[in-house]
Design a protein around this motif. Structure first.
Motif, PDB file in Angstrom:
ATOM      1  N   LEU A  21       0.891  -1.512   0.039  1.00 22.75           N
ATOM      2  CA  LEU A  21      -0.033   0.018  -0.210  1.00 22.75           C
ATOM      3  C   LEU A  21       0.899   1.356  -0.043  1.00 22.75           C
ATOM      4  O   LEU A  21       1.642   0.670   0.105  1.00 22.75           O
ATOM      5  N   HIS A  22       0.272   2.472  -0.245  1.00 24.13           N
ATOM      6  CA  HIS A  22       0.613   3.174  -0.624  1.00 24.13           C
ATOM      7  C   HIS A  22       0.201   3.767   0.492  1.00 24.13           C
ATOM      8  O   HIS A  22      -0.962   4.196   0.522  1.00 24.13           O
ATOM      9  N   VAL A  23       0.950   4.871   1.502  1.00 27.77           N
ATOM     10  CA  VAL A  23       0.600   5.656   2.941  1.00 27.77           C
ATOM     11  C   VAL A  23      -0.846   6.608   2.377  1.00 27.77           C
ATOM     12  O   VAL A  23      -1.643   6.953   2.852  1.00 27.77           O
ATOM     13  N   ARG A  24       0.138   7.174   1.792  1.00 24.59           N
ATOM     14  CA  ARG A  24      -0.016   8.946   0.601  1.00 24.59           C
ATOM     15  C   ARG A  24      -2.380   8.363   0.299  1.00 24.59           C
ATOM     16  O   ARG A  24      -2.491   8.918   0.356  1.00 24.59           O
ATOM     17  N   ALA A  25      -2.379   6.542  -0.200  1.00 28.68           N
ATOM     18  CA  ALA A  25      -3.296   6.607  -0.990  1.00 28.68           C
ATOM     19  C   ALA A  25      -4.780   5.238   0.032  1.00 28.68           C
ATOM     20  O   ALA A  25      -5.541   5.505  -0.814  1.00 28.68           O
ATOM     21  N   LEU A  57       5.018  -1.187   2.547  1.00 21.99           N
ATOM     22  CA  LEU A  57       4.449   0.394   2.317  1.00 21.99           C
ATOM     23  C   LEU A  57       5.450   0.591   1.284  1.00 21.99           C
ATOM     24  O   LEU A  57       7.302   0.835   1.219  1.00 21.99           O
ATOM     25  N   LEU A  58       5.066   1.622   0.162  1.00 27.12           N
ATOM     26  CA  LEU A  58       5.266   2.337  -0.923  1.00 27.12           C
ATOM     27  C   LEU A  58       6.322   3.442   0.141  1.00 27.12           C
ATOM     28  O   LEU A  58       6.478   3.409   0.986  1.00 27.12           O
ATOM     29  N   PRO A  59       7.005   4.094  -0.136  1.00 23.53           N
ATOM     30  CA  PRO A  59       8.805   4.633  -0.191  1.00 23.53           C
ATOM     31  C   PRO A  59       7.438   5.650   0.534  1.00 23.53           C
ATOM     32  O   PRO A  59       6.324   6.293   0.226  1.00 23.53           O
ATOM     33  N   PHE A  60       7.761   6.847   2.134  1.00 28.40           N
ATOM     34  CA  PHE A  60       6.972   7.423   2.877  1.00 28.40           C
ATOM     35  C   PHE A  60       7.999   8.807   3.251  1.00 28.40           C
ATOM     36  O   PHE A  60       7.496   9.853   4.528  1.00 28.40           O
ATOM     37  N   ASP A  67       9.220  11.683  -8.437  1.00 28.23           N
ATOM     38  CA  ASP A  67       8.996  10.313  -8.651  1.00 28.23           C
ATOM     39  C   ASP A  67       8.086   9.328  -7.573  1.00 28.23           C
ATOM     40  O   ASP A  67       9.017   8.368  -7.526  1.00 28.23           O
ATOM     41  N   ASP A  68       7.227   9.836  -7.548  1.00 27.00           N
ATOM     42  CA  ASP A  68       6.111   9.511  -6.779  1.00 27.00           C
ATOM     43  C   ASP A  68       6.726   9.393  -5.023  1.00 27.00           C
ATOM     44  O   ASP A  68       6.430   8.443  -4.484  1.00 27.00           O
ATOM     45  N   GLY A  69       7.813   9.690  -5.105  1.00 28.69           N
ATOM     46  CA  GLY A  69       8.320   9.245  -4.253  1.00 28.69           C
ATOM     47  C   GLY A  69       9.379   8.446  -3.758  1.00 28.69           C
ATOM     48  O   GLY A  69       9.995   8.304  -2.851  1.00 28.69           O
ATOM     49  N   TYR A  70       9.865   7.881  -4.640  1.00 30.92           N
ATOM     50  CA  TYR A  70      11.164   7.410  -4.427  1.00 30.92           C
ATOM     51  C   TYR A  70      12.464   8.216  -5.203  1.00 30.92           C
ATOM     52  O   TYR A  70      13.331   7.737  -4.955  1.00 30.92           O
ATOM     53  N   ASP A  71      12.540   9.819  -5.043  1.00 30.17           N
ATOM     54  CA  ASP A  71      13.570  10.518  -4.850  1.00 30.17           C
ATOM     55  C   ASP A  71      12.949  10.709  -3.850  1.00 30.17           C
ATOM     56  O   ASP A  71      13.222  12.244  -3.519  1.00 30.17           O
ATOM     57  N   ILE A  72      13.738  10.424  -2.802  1.00 28.17           N
ATOM     58  CA  ILE A  72      13.992  10.505  -0.940  1.00 28.17           C
ATOM     59  C   ILE A  72      14.746  11.527  -0.962  1.00 28.17           C
ATOM     60  O   ILE A  72      15.963  11.153  -1.305  1.00 28.17           O
ATOM     61  N   ALA A  73      14.147  12.545  -0.516  1.00 29.46           N
ATOM     62  CA  ALA A  73      15.261  13.393   0.598  1.00 29.46           C
ATOM     63  C   ALA A  73      15.561  13.164   2.157  1.00 29.46           C
ATOM     64  O   ALA A  73      17.313  13.715   2.282  1.00 29.46           O
ATOM     65  N   ASN A  74      15.495  12.878   2.206  1.00 31.24           N
ATOM     66  CA  ASN A  74      16.020  12.238   3.807  1.00 31.24           C
ATOM     67  C   ASN A  74      15.226  10.696   4.485  1.00 31.24           C
ATOM     68  O   ASN A  74      14.163  10.663   4.649  1.00 31.24           O
ATOM     69  N   GLU A 105       9.881  -0.205   1.357  1.00 30.55           N
ATOM     70  CA  GLU A 105      10.268  -0.345   0.041  1.00 30.55           C
ATOM     71  C   GLU A 105      11.254   1.128  -0.186  1.00 30.55           C
ATOM     72  O   GLU A 105      11.149   1.836   0.915  1.00 30.55           O
ATOM     73  N   LEU A 106      12.632   0.639  -0.343  1.00 28.57           N
ATOM     74  CA  LEU A 106      13.752   1.362  -0.248  1.00 28.57           C
ATOM     75  C   LEU A 106      14.096   1.967  -1.470  1.00 28.57           C
ATOM     76  O   LEU A 106      14.702   1.321  -2.137  1.00 28.57           O
TER      77      LEU A 106
END
Length: 132
Positions: A21-25, A57-60, A67-74, A105-106
């Motif tokens: 699941l995607h927390v956002r959705a 969990l998809l990236p949160f 990039d739908d959260g895959y462009d992680i900044a932190n 998911e990292l």
């Protein structure tokens, strides 16, 4: 008798029922139209009733969301849209109380200047300031 998808079994995944699941959705707790960890926490019994033994969990993480959260900044925090690190910990503890495992998911994307990374050896956190 073996417990279904037990974390103590190295082959737990072979009989796990994994729900991605995607927390956002998934579930919005505050009415802003964006799913969050408090919303997910409120739906854990529903997932358990479905027979889910592992939540994927998809990236949160904080991200510019290009990039739908895959462009992680932190890599060591939660995107504020989804709640706080404490909200994540409450969700994780509640999932474990229900004997559910949690996979994160990292997204290993190119790391730009300013990306916050954990040091796996020391546990300290640093910000990358120059490209390599």
């Amino acid at each position: 008798m073996k417990k279904l998808a037990s974390a103590t079994d190295p082959l737990w995944y072979k009989d796990a029922i994994i729900y991605e699941l995607h927390v956002r959705a998934f579930a919005d707790s505050n009415g802003d139209g964006i799913g969050d960890f408090p919303g997910l926490l409120s739906r854990l019994d529903y997932l358990q009733d479905l027979g889910v033994t592992c939540i994927w969990l998809l990236p949160f993480f904080p991200s510019p969301l290009r990039d739908d959260g895959y462009d992680i900044a932190n890599y060591v925090d939660v995107n504020p849209c989804y709640g706080t690190l404490d909200d994540f910990r409450k969700f994780l503890d509640a999932a474990h109380l229900r004997e559910m495992q949690v996979m994160i998911e990292l997204g290993k994307s190119p790391i730009g200047p300013g990306t916050i990374l954990p040091n796996p050896i020391t546990g300290t956190v640093s910000s990358r300031t120059s490209p390599t």
